[in-house]
Design an enzyme around this catalytic site. Structure first.
Site, mmCIF file in Angstrom:
data_model
loop_
_atom_site.group_PDB
_atom_site.id
_atom_site.type_symbol
_atom_site.label_atom_id
_atom_site.label_comp_id
_atom_site.label_asym_id
_atom_site.label_seq_id
_atom_site.Cartn_x
_atom_site.Cartn_y
_atom_site.Cartn_z
ATOM 1 N N ILE A 36 1.263 6.770 0.137
ATOM 2 C CA ILE A 36 0.598 5.743 1.050
ATOM 3 C C ILE A 36 -0.903 5.687 0.469
ATOM 4 O O ILE A 36 -1.772 6.749 0.301
ATOM 5 C CB ILE A 36 0.355 6.131 2.532
ATOM 6 C CG1 ILE A 36 1.805 6.232 3.130
ATOM 7 C CG2 ILE A 36 -0.235 4.927 3.299
ATOM 8 C CD1 ILE A 36 1.973 6.833 4.564
ATOM 9 N N CYS A 37 -1.390 4.553 0.230
ATOM 10 C CA CYS A 37 -2.921 4.212 -0.104
ATOM 11 C C CYS A 37 -3.450 3.841 1.097
ATOM 12 O O CYS A 37 -3.508 2.545 1.422
ATOM 13 C CB CYS A 37 -2.704 3.167 -1.367
ATOM 14 S SG CYS A 37 -4.366 3.067 -2.243
ATOM 15 N N LEU A 38 -4.256 4.686 1.598
ATOM 16 C CA LEU A 38 -4.764 4.755 2.677
ATOM 17 C C LEU A 38 -6.185 5.655 2.563
ATOM 18 O O LEU A 38 -6.021 6.700 2.331
ATOM 19 C CB LEU A 38 -4.230 5.253 3.913
ATOM 20 C CG LEU A 38 -4.784 4.951 5.407
ATOM 21 C CD1 LEU A 38 -4.895 3.654 5.725
ATOM 22 C CD2 LEU A 38 -3.623 5.637 6.424
ATOM 23 N N ASP A 86 -6.539 -2.927 -2.183
ATOM 24 C CA ASP A 86 -6.330 -1.615 -2.633
ATOM 25 C C ASP A 86 -4.937 -1.355 -2.818
ATOM 26 O O ASP A 86 -4.336 -0.207 -1.964
ATOM 27 C CB ASP A 86 -7.298 -0.626 -1.667
ATOM 28 C CG ASP A 86 -7.087 0.864 -2.396
ATOM 29 O OD1 ASP A 86 -7.104 0.908 -3.556
ATOM 30 O OD2 ASP A 86 -7.272 1.761 -1.554
ATOM 31 N N ASN A 100 0.897 -1.225 -0.058
ATOM 32 C CA ASN A 100 0.032 -0.096 0.000
ATOM 33 C C ASN A 100 0.826 1.243 0.093
ATOM 34 O O ASN A 100 0.263 2.416 0.150
ATOM 35 C CB ASN A 100 -1.025 -0.107 1.216
ATOM 36 C CG ASN A 100 -1.638 -0.962 1.419
ATOM 37 O OD1 ASN A 100 -1.777 -2.109 2.058
ATOM 38 N ND2 ASN A 100 -2.625 -1.258 0.287
#
Length: 158
Positions: free
Chosen positions: A90-92, A124, A83
């Site tokens: 950051i994929c959050l 994701d 992520n």
């Protein structure tokens, strides 16, 4: 810049510093060159995770309209994580425009990142190759993460 925005940022920073004994075993926060809009965070990799006891430096950049828009948060320490991309982004969900709301704060972001280190989200990913390895060959995935940490990260010494 609205003075209430600055006050909110200052209050968050002061609260973190006043409560730093509560967080000292998990993370440390400092302003960069006394710039209220730029913070450095050191996160300790969570116990029983592949990142356990490693130190990860992040940068938090707060915008002029914080808390009405999310801050930009990125890893400075290189990290292999499904992520996180190679630039440290950051994929959050809470860092995305549609996942952010003004009731969230820096502490909630930091705890969310710590949880993400322990519980990556293969649904994701920024790094689909790592996500695929995680789903299909967990032992190889674990080894790859551990080896990368040994090579690119320092142990937590705070």
């Amino acid at each position: 810049m609205n003075s209430s925005n600055i006050r909110r940022i200052q209050n968050e920073y002061n609260k973190i510093n006043n409560d730093k004994n509560l967080y000292a075993d998990s993370f440390q926060i400092n302003m960069v060159d006394e710039n209220i809009f730029l913070w450095k965070v050191n996160i300790k990799g969570p116990e029983n995770s592949l990142y356990e006891n490693y130190n990860f430096e992040l940068e938090i950049e707060l915008s002029n309209d914080y808390p009405y828009s999310s801050p930009k948060v990125k890893f400075i320490t290189p990290i292999q994580h499904m992520n996180v991309n190679d630039k440290g982004d950051i994929c959050l969900n809470i860092l995305k425009k549609d996942g952010w709301n003004a009731s969230l704060n820096i502490i909630s972001i930091i705890w969310s990142i710590i949880v993400l280190l322990d519980q990556p989200n293969p649904e994701d990913p920024f790094n689909s190759e790592l996500a695929s390895l995680y789903r299909n060959d967990k032992l190889s995935y674990d080894k790859k993460i551990r080896d990368y940490c040994k090579t690119h990260s320092k142990l937590w010494t705070f």
